[in-house]
Design a protein around this motif. Structure first.
Motif, PDB file in Angstrom:
ATOM      1  N   VAL A 199       0.842  -1.203   0.000  1.00 43.38           N
ATOM      2  CA  VAL A 199       0.000   0.000   0.000  1.00 43.38           C
ATOM      3  C   VAL A 199       0.873   1.248   0.000  1.00 43.38           C
ATOM      4  CG1 VAL A 199      -1.674   1.333   1.349  1.00 43.38           C
ATOM      5  CG2 VAL A 199      -1.968  -1.138   1.084  1.00 43.38           C
ATOM      6  N   GLN A 200       1.930   1.221   0.786  1.00 46.71           N
ATOM      7  CA  GLN A 200       2.861   2.350   0.824  1.00 46.71           C
ATOM      8  C   GLN A 200       3.497   2.586  -0.543  1.00 46.71           C
ATOM      9  OE1 GLN A 200       6.805   1.800   2.562  1.00 46.71           O
ATOM     10  NE2 GLN A 200       6.312   3.421   4.047  1.00 46.71           N
ATOM     11  N   ARG A 201       3.915   1.509  -1.220  1.00 47.43           N
ATOM     12  CA  ARG A 201       4.536   1.623  -2.553  1.00 47.43           C
ATOM     13  C   ARG A 201       3.566   2.236  -3.563  1.00 47.43           C
ATOM     14  NH1 ARG A 201       6.222  -3.630  -5.144  1.00 47.43           N
ATOM     15  NH2 ARG A 201       7.173  -2.210  -6.658  1.00 47.43           N
ATOM     16  N   VAL A 202       2.341   1.718  -3.572  1.00 46.48           N
ATOM     17  CA  VAL A 202       1.360   2.209  -4.535  1.00 46.48           C
ATOM     18  C   VAL A 202       1.018   3.670  -4.257  1.00 46.48           C
ATOM     19  CG1 VAL A 202      -0.982   1.930  -5.414  1.00 46.48           C
ATOM     20  CG2 VAL A 202       0.437  -0.086  -5.003  1.00 46.48           C
ATOM     21  N   GLY A 203       0.905   4.032  -2.980  1.00 46.66           N
ATOM     22  CA  GLY A 203       0.625   5.418  -2.643  1.00 46.66           C
ATOM     23  C   GLY A 203       1.727   6.351  -3.107  1.00 46.66           C
ATOM     24  N   ARG A 204       2.964   5.952  -2.902  1.00 41.17           N
ATOM     25  CA  ARG A 204       4.100   6.776  -3.342  1.00 41.17           C
ATOM     26  C   ARG A 204       4.107   6.912  -4.861  1.00 41.17           C
ATOM     27  NH1 ARG A 204       9.068   4.291  -0.880  1.00 41.17           N
ATOM     28  NH2 ARG A 204       8.583   2.690  -2.426  1.00 41.17           N
ATOM     29  N   PHE A 205       3.818   5.810  -5.555  1.00 39.22           N
ATOM     30  CA  PHE A 205       3.738   5.840  -7.013  1.00 39.22           C
ATOM     31  C   PHE A 205       2.633   6.779  -7.482  1.00 39.22           C
ATOM     32  CE2 PHE A 205       1.472   3.765 -10.657  1.00 39.22           C
ATOM     33  CZ  PHE A 205       2.393   4.072 -11.651  1.00 39.22           C
ATOM     34  N   GLN A 206       1.476   6.731  -6.829  1.00 35.39           N
ATOM     35  CA  GLN A 206       0.375   7.608  -7.213  1.00 35.39           C
ATOM     36  C   GLN A 206       0.698   9.072  -6.933  1.00 35.39           C
ATOM     37  OE1 GLN A 206      -2.657   7.269  -8.727  1.00 35.39           O
ATOM     38  NE2 GLN A 206      -2.079   5.171  -9.289  1.00 35.39           N
ATOM     39  N   ARG A 207       1.442   9.336  -5.852  1.00 37.52           N
ATOM     40  CA  ARG A 207       1.856  10.714  -5.587  1.00 37.52           C
ATOM     41  C   ARG A 207       2.786  11.212  -6.683  1.00 37.52           C
ATOM     42  NH1 ARG A 207       2.554   8.580  -0.437  1.00 37.52           N
ATOM     43  NH2 ARG A 207       4.817   8.880  -0.456  1.00 37.52           N
ATOM     44  N   PHE A 208       3.657  10.332  -7.171  1.00 38.15           N
ATOM     45  CA  PHE A 208       4.517  10.712  -8.289  1.00 38.15           C
ATOM     46  C   PHE A 208       3.693  11.021  -9.532  1.00 38.15           C
ATOM     47  CE2 PHE A 208       6.258   9.022 -12.275  1.00 38.15           C
ATOM     48  CZ  PHE A 208       7.196  10.012 -12.536  1.00 38.15           C
ATOM     49  N   LEU A 209       2.721  10.162  -9.848  1.00 40.64           N
ATOM     50  CA  LEU A 209       1.899  10.388 -11.039  1.00 40.64           C
ATOM     51  C   LEU A 209       1.198  11.742 -10.968  1.00 40.64           C
ATOM     52  CD1 LEU A 209       0.154   6.982 -11.836  1.00 40.64           C
ATOM     53  CD2 LEU A 209       2.187   7.973 -12.893  1.00 40.64           C
ATOM     54  N   HIS A 210       0.613  12.048  -9.821  1.00 43.55           N
ATOM     55  CA  HIS A 210      -0.089  13.326  -9.673  1.00 43.55           C
ATOM     56  C   HIS A 210       0.884  14.489  -9.867  1.00 43.55           C
ATOM     57  CE1 HIS A 210      -2.909  16.325  -8.218  1.00 43.55           C
ATOM     58  NE2 HIS A 210      -1.970  16.755  -7.390  1.00 43.55           N
ATOM     59  N   ALA A 211       2.054  14.379  -9.263  1.00 37.82           N
ATOM     60  CA  ALA A 211       3.033  15.460  -9.398  1.00 37.82           C
ATOM     61  C   ALA A 211       3.526  15.582 -10.837  1.00 37.82           C
ATOM     62  CB  ALA A 211       4.205  15.219  -8.452  1.00 37.82           C
ATOM     63  N   ALA A 212       3.772  14.455 -11.488  1.00 37.73           N
ATOM     64  CA  ALA A 212       4.264  14.483 -12.862  1.00 37.73           C
ATOM     65  C   ALA A 212       3.221  15.032 -13.822  1.00 37.73           C
ATOM     66  CB  ALA A 212       4.677  13.073 -13.292  1.00 37.73           C
ATOM     67  N   ASP A 213       1.932  14.780 -13.536  1.00 36.31           N
ATOM     68  CA  ASP A 213       0.853  15.266 -14.403  1.00 36.31           C
ATOM     69  C   ASP A 213       0.600  16.756 -14.219  1.00 36.31           C
ATOM     70  OD1 ASP A 213       0.476  12.724 -15.381  1.00 36.31           O
ATOM     71  OD2 ASP A 213      -1.285  12.281 -14.158  1.00 36.31           O
ATOM     72  N   THR A 214       0.995  17.308 -13.084  1.00 38.85           N
ATOM     73  CA  THR A 214       0.631  18.696 -12.772  1.00 38.85           C
ATOM     74  C   THR A 214       1.831  19.619 -12.648  1.00 38.85           C
ATOM     75  OG1 THR A 214       0.612  18.180 -10.397  1.00 38.85           O
ATOM     76  CG2 THR A 214      -1.473  17.990 -11.585  1.00 38.85           C
ATOM     77  N   SER A 215       3.036  19.091 -12.876  1.00 35.53           N
ATOM     78  CA  SER A 215       4.239  19.898 -12.708  1.00 35.53           C
ATOM     79  C   SER A 215       5.197  19.660 -13.867  1.00 35.53           C
ATOM     80  CB  SER A 215       4.924  19.540 -11.380  1.00 35.53           C
ATOM     81  OG  SER A 215       6.213  20.093 -11.311  1.00 35.53           O
ATOM     82  N   ARG A 216       6.014  20.650 -14.155  1.00 36.80           N
ATOM     83  CA  ARG A 216       7.059  20.505 -15.170  1.00 36.80           C
ATOM     84  C   ARG A 216       8.414  20.201 -14.552  1.00 36.80           C
ATOM     85  NH1 ARG A 216       5.861  25.354 -19.606  1.00 36.80           N
ATOM     86  NH2 ARG A 216       3.735  24.678 -20.153  1.00 36.80           N
ATOM     87  N   ALA A 217       8.432  19.899 -13.264  1.00 29.76           N
ATOM     88  CA  ALA A 217       9.685  19.627 -12.574  1.00 29.76           C
ATOM     89  C   ALA A 217      10.371  18.407 -13.169  1.00 29.76           C
ATOM     90  CB  ALA A 217       9.411  19.398 -11.087  1.00 29.76           C
ATOM     91  N   GLY A 218      11.684  18.345 -13.046  1.00 32.98           N
ATOM     92  CA  GLY A 218      12.450  17.210 -13.525  1.00 32.98           C
ATOM     93  C   GLY A 218      12.233  15.989 -12.654  1.00 32.98           C
ATOM     94  N   LEU A 219      12.680  14.835 -13.159  1.00 34.56           N
ATOM     95  CA  LEU A 219      12.421  13.586 -12.455  1.00 34.56           C
ATOM     96  C   LEU A 219      13.142  13.525 -11.113  1.00 34.56           C
ATOM     97  CD1 LEU A 219      12.511  11.046 -15.422  1.00 34.56           C
ATOM     98  CD2 LEU A 219      10.511  11.932 -14.215  1.00 34.56           C
ATOM     99  N   ALA A 220      14.346  14.039 -11.030  1.00 38.80           N
ATOM    100  CA  ALA A 220      15.064  14.017  -9.754  1.00 38.80           C
ATOM    101  C   ALA A 220      14.318  14.832  -8.704  1.00 38.80           C
ATOM    102  CB  ALA A 220      16.478  14.560  -9.940  1.00 38.80           C
TER     103      ALA A 220
END
Length: 214
Positions: A146-167
């Motif tokens: 559950v922790q892994r999936v939550g962290r992954f989903q937080r990344f997806l949301h951030a990647a969809d809404t931000s132009r920040a680099g991957l690092a």
């Protein structure tokens, strides 16, 4: 089209216009679902902590499985559920038994905040082993999953809404570094973070650049 379905901690009942009804359990890997033109589907989504209490089954048995709804529910109940989901109503027969408040709180802490599993167990006054049993019965996944999936989903949301680099996104969403982000996204989504980001933005068709997906 092909739809990439990535882990989100939830489960679904899906009913198609031709009457087909399927159950998709909680997943720890992505699935590529082909959809023909004109496909009409309606669904019912189970929150992470509600799967076991709603179906009154050991949720662990349903992880990473897509089954006909009749394999999960008795025929009479299955027909009622399919009819009511198609009609846009929550099926009365799926009213859940009580959800353990410890699991509800634990899911929120692990999924949303990324709290450590040991810290959550301590907060709830249970051992990590007991917390794992509770999670497997209710969610079909271990607390760590559950922790892994939550962290992954937080990344997806951030990647969809931000132009920040991957690092920068890795640091902001709870990954140890960009290499950790890359390993986890490959495992959960079947693509590198950059390829997944391009796919979700429409710059890359779903299913291309496939890597490591069962």
């Amino acid at each position: 089209m092909v739809q990439r379905v990535v882990p989100d901690g939830c489960s679904d009942v899906l009913v198609f216009a031709d009457g087909e009804a399927v159950f998709a359990g909680p997943a720890l890997c992505a699935d590529l679902v082909p959809l023909t033109a004109g496909t009409h589907v309606r669904g019912l989504r189970f929150r992470t902590e509600a799967l076991g209490p709603v179906l009154r089954l050991p949720a662990e048995e349903l992880r990473d499985k897509t089954l006909t709804l009749s394999a999960v529910l008795p025929d009479r109940v299955m027909r009622t559920v399919a009819e009511q989901v198609w009609a846009g109503r929550f099926p009365d027969v799926l009213r859940p038994s009580p959800i353990d408040a410890r699991v509800r709180h634990g899911v929120r802490e692990l999924f949303v905040t990324g709290a450590a599993v040991g810290d959550v167990a301590d907060e709830l006054g249970v051992t990590e082993r007991h917390l794992r049993r509770l999670f497997l019965d209710h969610t079909g996944m271990s607390p760590k999953a559950v922790q892994r999936v939550g962290r992954f989903q937080r990344f997806l949301h951030a990647a969809d809404t931000s132009r920040a680099g991957l690092a920068e996104l890795a640091a902001a969403t709870g990954f140890a570094d960009q290499a950790h982000l890359t390993r986890e996204v490959r495992s959960l989504a079947g693509l590198t973070p950059g390829a997944l980001r391009r796919e979700r933005s429409g710059m890359q068709p779903p299913g291309s650049g496939l890597d490591g997906l069962r």
